[in-house]
Design a protein around this motif. Structure first.
Motif: not given
Length: 200
Positions: A6-11, A64-77
């Motif tokens: 939540v927090i990292l993806m929002f930021l 894992f959630n930190i890594i996954n958020v980075l993968v999702q955000a960078v990969g999609i954005y």
């Protein structure tokens, strides 16, 4: 454990806001729908007074959630391009329907178990409502369906990676849960499967 989702993806969305298109903001809202519930709503409905777990479990999940958020955000954005009419594509519409179906199965299955514990008292009971009549872990089935929908609606490598990881994590856990139910409860329904109705 889920708070980075939540927090990292929002930021990240906030920091990248000048580069995001409306479709990216839609993906962000869909993502946050799942994780705000998982992080800030569902835990408060659970009775955690008697639960204990090794510290390695929340730490590994947090990491894992930190890594996954980075993968999702960078990969999609950054690495996946979307047309202006992505909302109108069958890919987005089908993926969104699959995601919403999986989210409903996941949440409803969890709350049925919580309701059963409130009605029958603490401890473990055999649920017999909704998809619990067909599989031992419908909440896991719902979550796998959710992230399959995410992989489709984002049509991204990062989304596919998350679905594969979710499947690899939850499928064996569902099999293990099923075996535990069978071993613990003598009258556990013999026709009930572990994770996929009438199959496995």
């Amino acid at each position: 454990m889920e708070s980075p989702s939540v927090i990292l993806m929002f930021l990240l969305g906030w920091f990248m806001r000048d580069k995001l298109e409306v479709i990216h903001e839609t993906f962000l809202m869909i993502w946050l729908m799942h994780y705000i519930h998982r992080t800030f709503i569902y835990p408060f409905w659970m009775d955690m007074t008697t639960k204990t777990m090794p510290i390695t479990i929340p730490l590994s999940a947090f990491s894992f959630n930190i890594i996954n958020v980075l993968v999702q955000a960078v990969g999609i954005y950054y690495f996946t391009e979307y047309s202006d009419s992505w909302y109108d594509t069958y890919t987005f519409k089908i993926g969104l329907c699959i995601f919403a179906t999986g989210m409903f199965i996941n949440i409803y299955s969890d709350y049925l178990i919580l309701k059963m514990k409130k009605e029958n008292g603490p401890g473990y009971h055999v649920p017999n409502r909704f998809l619990h009549r067909h599989v031992s872990s419908p909440n896991y089935l719902g979550e796998m369906i959710e992230w399959l929908g995410w992989a489709i609606l984002t049509w991204s490598i990062s989304g596919l990676v998350f679905f594969i990881w979710t499947f690899a994590n939850l499928f064996p856990r569902a099999i293990s849960n099923h075996k535990w139910y069978q071993k613990t409860f003598e009258n556990y329904p013999k026709d009930r499967k572990a994770i996929i109705p009438k199959i496995i």
